[in-house]
Scaffold this motif. Structure first.
Motif, PDB file in Angstrom:
ATOM      1  N   SER A 135       0.829  -1.195   0.000  1.00 23.49           N
ATOM      2  CA  SER A 135       0.000   0.000   0.000  1.00 23.49           C
ATOM      3  C   SER A 135       0.865   1.248   0.000  1.00 23.49           C
ATOM      4  N   ARG A 137       0.832   5.122   1.793  1.00 22.34           N
ATOM      5  CA  ARG A 137       0.188   5.882   2.868  1.00 22.34           C
ATOM      6  C   ARG A 137       0.638   7.335   2.806  1.00 22.34           C
ATOM      7  N   GLU A 142      -4.736   5.718   3.168  1.00 29.45           N
ATOM      8  CA  GLU A 142      -3.998   4.517   2.774  1.00 29.45           C
ATOM      9  C   GLU A 142      -4.615   3.931   1.513  1.00 29.45           C
ATOM     10  N   ARG A 144      -4.535   0.685  -0.778  1.00 28.24           N
ATOM     11  CA  ARG A 144      -4.124  -0.720  -0.816  1.00 28.24           C
ATOM     12  C   ARG A 144      -4.267  -1.229  -2.241  1.00 28.24           C
TER      13      ARG A 144
END
Length: 240
Positions: A135, A137, A142, A144
């Motif tokens: 992922s 961030r 976030e 994914r």
């Protein structure tokens, strides 16, 4: 190392291509028909596909059309014993990138493979972003990639598939500016003439901001670069 996939029902040709490709620094995967080829394509995620036109069952043209309908951007070079303009035009219309006539010169084929990989470098980079696990961030946001999921402060953000793909494109390269045209080509493909990037990409960005930004009119994550396009912030200051 780039991975080249071959779908051709001639075993001797597959073996010859495997030797040629491996000798020249490529990884190789191969299949003898469309059904096993599609399964292998989904599993192996090659960087380029050498596709025979005259396959048993589903022919190469129909298979390429199906590949494009699924949204796969892998460059496709058709292999065919025919050298007429009609066949070539069909191949390009269904989404092929190049066309090589059998019997072909090994050196020329390698040059065409290299040229198509170079031409589609950004597509390949973008594809790897979505195929990889892990992922990105930024602040409390976030992305994914493998799960096609976005979370804000731990809560899932209800993005559509295209909204996610646009956000993932930007989140994979924080700070890099993408033009509307580049975003369109990454997500929809160069051949999609039904989408006007100067209008529709802006609409998609607005919808994404409504879902991820505290104040969509003053975005902190998905930023506008005037007269150029959009980028993802490299870092986000926490609000008091």
């Amino acid at each position: 190392m780039h991975k080249i996939m071959v779908i051709d029902d001639e075993e001797e040709l597959r073996q010859a291509l495997e030797e040629l490709l491996v000798t020249n620094g490529y990884a190789y995967v191969g299949a003898a028909d469309a059904v096993s080829g599609m399964e292998l394509l989904a599993r192996e995620k090659p960087d380029l596909l050498l596709l025979d036109v005259m396959l048993p069952g589903i022919n190469g043209f129909d298979l390429c059309s199906r590949i494009r309908e699924e949204g796969r951007r892998v460059p496709v070079i058709f292999l065919s014993a025919k050298n007429d303009i009609v066949d070539k035009s069909i191949g390009f219309r269904v989404g092929g990138d190049d066309y090589v006539t059998k019997p072909f010169d090994a050196a020329e084929l390698l040059l065409r493979i290299e040229a198509n990989i170079r031409r589609h470098k950004e597509d390949l980079d973008f594809s790897r972003v979505h195929n990889r696990k892990g992922s990105a961030r930024i602040g409390e946001l976030e992305v994914r990639f493998g799960e096609y999921e976005v979370r804000l402060r731990g809560q899932v953000v209800p993005l559509t598939t295209k909204e996610f793909e646009i956000l993932a494109c930007l989140a994979a390269h924080p700070g890099k500016v993408f033009t509307r045209q580049q975003i369109q080509e990454h997500v929809w493909g160069e051949s999609d003439e039904g989408l006007k990037p100067t209008n529709n990409i802006t609409v998609f960005v607005r919808k994404i901001r409504e879902k991820i930004e505290e104040n969509p009119s003053e975005p902190r994550y998905l930023l506008t670069v005037q007269r150029v396009g959009y980028k993802m912030a490299e870092a986000v200051e926490q609000l008091c």
